[in-house]
Structures are given as structure tokens and as C-alpha cells.
Scaffold this active site. Structure first.
Site, PDB file in Angstrom:
ATOM      1  N   GLU A 318      38.729  37.952  38.640  1.00 30.06           N
ATOM      2  CA  GLU A 318      38.720  36.523  38.975  1.00 30.06           C
ATOM      3  C   GLU A 318      40.145  36.066  39.282  1.00 30.06           C
ATOM      4  OE1 GLU A 318      35.894  34.220  36.298  1.00 30.06           O
ATOM      5  OE2 GLU A 318      35.924  36.177  35.296  1.00 30.06           O
ATOM      6  N   LYS A 321      42.350  33.032  37.527  1.00 30.21           N
ATOM      7  CA  LYS A 321      42.737  33.010  36.120  1.00 30.21           C
ATOM      8  C   LYS A 321      44.260  32.890  36.022  1.00 30.21           C
ATOM      9  CE  LYS A 321      38.815  33.459  33.823  1.00 30.21           C
ATOM     10  NZ  LYS A 321      38.509  34.610  32.982  1.00 30.21           N
TER      11      LYS A 321
END
Length: 356
Positions: A318, A321
Site C-alpha cells: 500500500e 502508508k
């Protein structure tokens, strides 16, 4: 000439043998979406269903596009999450019923929702107002489900291992933090016992290893690394020690029989420059060994022969983050390429039966 009954039995046997051998595995994954490059949910769900042996998925909200994508999908159960910011509101029954109507009831006929996770690591926030509303929200959502005639969904909340006191070593001495033990965790465990819902924890050996305990954290040794001086039980990995410390804390209040679900655990495949113990080989070792371990049926030294439903963090890397390591906990890249192999891709084996 074989009779029709014998032919039918052989046909069924052949079908059984060509199914993936991993079908009995209980592999869960956290499907996080803190990224701007992820594929659409319907592609993600199709990938999980057709290419992997994952059969439990946990999401961090009630994203309607994700819930709709799982519509009609069999063999995969979902855990949805109430944001921490909604907990106080949902301790009121009218709000809980509205939340249920808006977010889950439209999907229940076609989507297999197993758990509602109320918040995430709420105790770790140290927000006293939020913490005191946690159990009321869990109770109220359970009542709202009952009033909606929904019995198959259970309510829980995931905890970090910060819920344990600093003296929770050896594992047999595990106890909840002072001040939270009787006031917070005894009533929560009573709720789980009454509703037959699991106690959810997020053990991360990644956050607890040192240079001398790296292999212990990675399940990379079969040697006894730690002996509990009280029970004389042997530990070969940190994951078991962490779970047994949680179990010991639960047992102190008489709730050792409450199921434990590992709601999150994982290891990053990349990190900051010069960060030790982080990389592809380390992540592959931890998650691959973890999956084998929890599906072995061995349990832990204090909980032998128990299989813990375990959700690996996470499905994808991801990119939004806040740190390099947090961006690289994924098993897959956004294009579905495995970051590394942990044995969760489907493989079929066909056996030829020879009639004598």
C-alpha cells in the site's frame, strides 16, 4: 461392467482428488486499501477466488464496492470493520441499527459476512472515552443483529499486544495491563464467552525481535530457544510465546476456552536503509512458516492441537502508508504479481485411477 453406483463413487473420488490440496487450509488476509494504484474490487475478488487458497478476508471498513464484489462468492468469508471514530455513536441502539441497515443488511443475502470488528487496537489509543464505549458498542451491535434476525455474524475487536503488561514473560505469566484488566478485559471476555465470539489479537514478532532472536521470530529454527521456567514448556518460535502470553492472561479470568483469532500478523519485504531483519527473504520466511505452522494443527505449548484462524497482513503493498516498511507488508503487488511465494497460489494435482 461396473454398476452405476460404483461409477458414481469413482467419479466423486476423482473430483475430490483433482481439487486443490490446499482446500482444507484456513488462510486469511487483510485487504487494506491505503493506496492509489490498487485494482478495482471485482478484479481483486476474482483473483482471490480463482488463483489463491485464501478463504477469509478482513477489510478495514464496510466499503460497499468491496462487499458487492464478494456477492455470490462461495467459500470466502468476510470480516468488516467499524472505524474507531464510529464506536461512541454505535453504543446507542438506534445508531447501531441504522449502521447495520446502511452497511450490511443490503449485502447479507449474497455475501458471506462472518465477523464485525468494532474498531482496531482501541486500547492502544489510550483514549479513555473511546475505550469505555468499546464494549457497549459491541453489545449494542450484537443486539442490533439479533433484532434484525441475523445470527451468523459475530462481533469482536482486534487488540495489539500492548494490552499485556510488561511482565508478560515467561508466557505462563501473561497478564493484562494493570488498570485495564478487571475494568476492561474481564467484561470483554465475558461478552465473548456469552456470544461465542472470538478474542482477536494482532501479534507481530516483527516488532519484538532483536539481533539474537531473529530466527526465533521467523520460525527459522526447530531448536528450543526459550524454556518457560514455570511450566517447563519449550518454545521454538516467538509467535507461540506471544499467543500463550495472551492465553495466560485470558485464563487468569477463567476464559481460557474463548477462541483466539489472529486478526493481523505479518512481516515487511522492504524497509528503511540499513533496517535489520527486513527484506524479501525475511518476509517470505515469516509468512510462509506462519501459514504452515497455524495449519499444522500443532497449536502452541499451552494450547496444543488448536488451529488459530489467522489473517496475514496484508494482501497488497500500500503505497500511501507513512513509512517504507509499512508500504511493503503486501503478499502481492497491485498488478497481482506475488512479492514472494508463501504457498497460497492454487495448484491442482490429477491422479489417474487404474481399475483392476
Amino acid at each position: 461392467m461396473l454398476g452405476s453406483r460404483v461409477v458414481h463413487q469413482l467419479y466423486f473420488l476423482i473430483l475430490t482428488l483433482i481439487l486443490p490440496f490446499s482446500a482444507a487450509y484456513q488462510v486469511g488476509v487483510n485487504y487494506g486499501t491505503v493506496a492509489n494504484n490498487l485494482p478495482p474490487p471485482h478484479q481483486v475478488v476474482n483473483f482471490i477466488k480463482t488463483k489463491t487458497i485464501i478463504n477469509h478476508v478482513k477489510i478495514f471498513d464496510t466499503n460497499h464496492d468491496i462487499l458487492a464484489a464478494f456477492s455470490g462468492i462461495t467459500g470466502i468469508s468476510l470480516t468488516v470493520t467499524v472505524p474507531n471514530s464510529d464506536i461512541i455513536s454505535l453504543s446507542k441502539l438506534s445508531n447501531a441499527r441504522s449502521w447495520l441497515s446502511d452497511n450490511l443488511l443490503p449485502f447479507l443475502l449474497t455475501t458471506s459476512i462472518r465477523y464485525i470488528a468494532v474498531g482496531n487496537e482501541v486500547v492502544a489509543t489510550s483514549d479513555k472515552t473511546l475505550i469505555t464505549h468499546l464494549l457497549p458498542a459491541m453489545e449494542t451491535l450484537t443486539l442490533a443483529l439479533h433484532l434484525a434476525n441475523v445470527s451468523r455474524i459475530l462481533v469482536s475487536t482486534p487488540h495489539s499486544l500492548g494490552i499485556l503488561s510488561g511482565s508478560s514473560e515467561p508466557p505462563s505469566s501473561g497478564k493484562f495491563r494493570k488498570g485495564y484488566d478487571k475494568a476492561i478485559f474481564s467484561p470483554i471476555l465475558d461478552f465473548h464467552n456469552r456470544t461465542k465470539s472470538p478474542f482477536m489479537v494482532n501479534p507481530y514478532p516483527y516488532f519484538g525481535f532483536g539481533p539474537e532472536t531473529l530466527n526465533y521470530a521467523l520460525f527459522n529454527t526447530n531448536d528450543v530457544v526459550y524454556v518457560d521456567p514455570v511450566t517447563k514448556l519449550n518454545y521454538t518460535n516467538m509467535f507461540d510465546a506471544q499467543l500463550d502470553a495472551v492465553y495466560s492472561a485470558m485464563k487468569r479470568f477463567g476464559y481460557g476456552d474463548v477462541d483466539i483469532v489472529v486478526a493481523e500478523t505479518g512481516w515487511p519485504s522492504a524497509g528503511e536503509p540499513n533496517q535489520t531483519g527486513v527484506g524479501l527473504d525475511y518476509a517470505a520466511a515469516y509468512n510462509g512458516n506462519l501459514i504452515k505452522h497455524v495449519n499444522s494443527g500443532k497449536g502452541t505449548p499451552l494450547m496444543p492441537n488448536r488451529v488459530f484462524e489467522t489473517y496475514v497482513f496484508s494482501l497488497f503493498n500500500e503505497n500511501l502508508k507513512s513509512s517504507v516498511s509499512e508500504q511493503n507488508f503486501g503478499l502481492f503487488k497491485p498488478d497481482f504479481t506475488p512479492v514472494y511465494d508463501v504457498g497460497i497460489m492454487k495448484t491442482n494435482k490429477v491422479y489417474t485411477l487404474q481399475l483392476l
